[in-house]
Design an enzyme around this catalytic site. Structure first.
Site, short mmCIF file in Angstrom:
data_model
loop_
_atom_site.label_atom_id
_atom_site.label_comp_id
_atom_site.label_asym_id
_atom_site.label_seq_id
_atom_site.Cartn_x
_atom_site.Cartn_y
_atom_site.Cartn_z
N ASN A 1 37.96 71.07 12.54
CA ASN A 1 36.02 70.47 12.25
C ASN A 1 36.29 68.92 10.80
OD1 ASN A 1 33.41 70.86 12.71
ND2 ASN A 1 33.46 71.42 9.99
N ASN B 1 22.00 22.30 53.46
CA ASN B 1 23.63 23.28 53.61
C ASN B 1 23.43 23.76 52.74
OD1 ASN B 1 26.03 23.46 54.06
ND2 ASN B 1 26.47 21.53 52.39
N ARG C 1 24.89 19.31 34.42
CA ARG C 1 23.86 20.10 34.48
C ARG C 1 23.75 21.30 33.21
NH1 ARG C 1 23.57 17.89 39.44
NH2 ARG C 1 22.38 16.32 40.10
N ALA D 1 36.18 22.20 40.66
CA ALA D 1 37.05 21.16 39.98
C ALA D 1 35.97 20.70 38.93
CB ALA D 1 37.69 19.77 40.53
N GLY E 1 35.06 14.07 44.88
CA GLY E 1 34.15 14.41 46.02
C GLY E 1 34.53 15.76 46.91
N TYR F 1 33.49 58.90 8.58
CA TYR F 1 34.16 58.40 9.21
C TYR F 1 35.73 58.91 9.38
CZ TYR F 1 36.81 53.79 8.95
OH TYR F 1 36.99 52.28 10.02
#
Length: 421
Positions: A372, A167, A16, A11, A79, A361
């Site tokens: 061919n 941690n 940064r 979330a 948080g 192409y």
């Protein structure tokens, strides 16, 4: 593990990263970093996987959507503990809850299994790592008997710099204990509820958290472009090693890229300077490279592709492609075909045994078996309003041919003279 539920935290704002793309969607080896976290969770065969979204929620959910993934929105970014609280209803009936950060793409499934085992009989277990420069990572505080006593977040740490145990952001919780104690987490000075506060609550009850040591790669949380590059390099090496251990020869790992979504068969060979991207599939005994790019391409058994680009297309078995060929736009090349120097194929189907050796192409064409395609052959099917298919029969031989008609069709087995059809 039918009694396990997984929460992936995705979330955050990711300021940064300095990016318009949500942090957890930044690619690591061709897949969003949160996808890697979900893949590690899938290896547990959990009862549920819940991804918590917030910033750019619609965009994140669209990128990570899958049949086995649920989403819960954190409308107010209060948080990590606040994010996990929102998952209680979605995880009803789970005995263990594994919590992972969506910006930690290097988490291993084996580590998650170790966390679940370590949490047995404890309120929780979490991963730890000793690093030389903790930076923005939370530091682990241990009691005199060596048990985990607390985790101090970087924003609240006031001690000396230097090496520390940190941690790693991977957790396994006893579910009943988790839901009972999450409401006890206090608000921090930043106005957030930290999941790490639960480590201190467990220690205060005399039931300290278990810890599982991990390497620095798994502790790497990607929160800027420097760490993104570090994660890319580490994940790239993991992927290459996985394929090599499964029987794929990679001539020069230092110059080879294989994306996280690609699959390669046993005894395939990848030569120097090659990239295999997207959901490419390389069959057994194929040889890719040198200097080749596959992007969402399917390559058949025993086919060799040298110094060429194949995108969103399929090439059959025992073919020879390149050097300097380009196959794209949903093209399908049959078995035993040859597509060589400066040949380009777009949105066309080539039957088995077609040869297209140089300077030609084919666009929006269907080519019969054994035909061919000689030098200078071009199909041009746009009449100023719409494109049309060119159909070339079996066993034809075309040299310096131009097809300008919107509906030109060659007869089976005839040889066309140079010029306009």
């Amino acid at each position: 593990m039918s009694g396990v539920g997984v929460v992936v935290l995705a979330a955050g704002l990711g300021t940064r990263m300095r990016s318009r793309l949500p942090k957890v969607l930044h690619p690591v080896c061709g897949a969003p970093m949160a996808w890697h976290v979900i893949e590690a969770a899938r290896a547990l065969e959990p009862a549920r996987i819940v991804v918590v979204t917030g910033h750019e929620a619609d965009r994140v959910e669209a990128a990570l959507a899958a049949d086995d993934v649920r989403f819960t929105r954190q409308e107010v970014l209060d948080g990590t503990a606040g994010a996990v609280r929102r998952c209680e209803g979605a995880l009803a009936g789970c005995e263990t809850v594994v919590v992972l950060n969506g910006d930690a793409p290097l988490a291993r499934a084996e580590t998650l299994r170790q966390l679940i085992a370590a949490a047995a009989g404890r309120p929780l277990a979490f991963a730890v790592c000793r690093v030389a420069a903790p930076g923005r990572m939370g530091r682990v505080v241990r009691s005199s008997d060596g048990e985990a006593a607390a985790v101090v977040e970087a924003a609240e740490y006031e001690g000396p710099d230097g090496p520390a145990e940190v941690n790693a952001g991977l957790y396994a919780f006893d579910t009943a204990w988790l839901w009972a104690h999450l409401p006890q987490v206090p608000m921090s000075a930043k106005g957030e509820y930290y999941l790490t506060h639960l480590v201190g609550l467990a220690a205060a009850e005399g039931r300290p958290a278990a810890t599982v040591p991990v390497g620095e790669d798994e502790a790497l949380g990607v929160d800027d472009r420097v760490k993104l590059a570090q994660a890319e390099a580490l994940m790239r090496r993991r992927i290459l090693e996985r394929h090599m251990l499964a029987g794929v020869t990679i001539e020069d790992p230092a110059t080879t890229f294989i994306g996280a979504l690609a699959t390669l068969g046993q005894d395939a060979t990848v030569l120097a300077g090659s990239r295999i991207e997207g959901r490419s599939e390389v069959a057994e005994d194929a040889v890719i490279g040198p200097n080749t790019t596959l992007r969402n391409a399917r390559i058949g058994r025993g086919t060799r592709v040298e110094a060429s680009v194949i995108e969103d297309s399929a090439v059959g078995a025992r073919c020879s492609v390149g050097p300097f060929a380009h196959i794209r736009g949903g093209a399908v090349v049959g078995d035993d075909c040859e597509v060589h120097n400066y040949a380009e194929i777009k949105n066309s189907r080539l039957g088995n045994g077609v040869k297209m050796h140089h300077f030609s192409y084919l666009g929006d064409a269907d080519v019969g078996e054994g035909t061919n395609i000689g030098a200078g052959t071009i199909t041009c099917n746009y009449d100023g309003v719409a494109k049309h298919r060119t159909v070339i029969g079996r066993g034809c031989s075309l040299v310096r041919t131009r097809c300008w008609s919107p509906r030109c069709t060659s007869a089976t087995g005839r040889s066309r003279r140079p010029g306009r059809w």
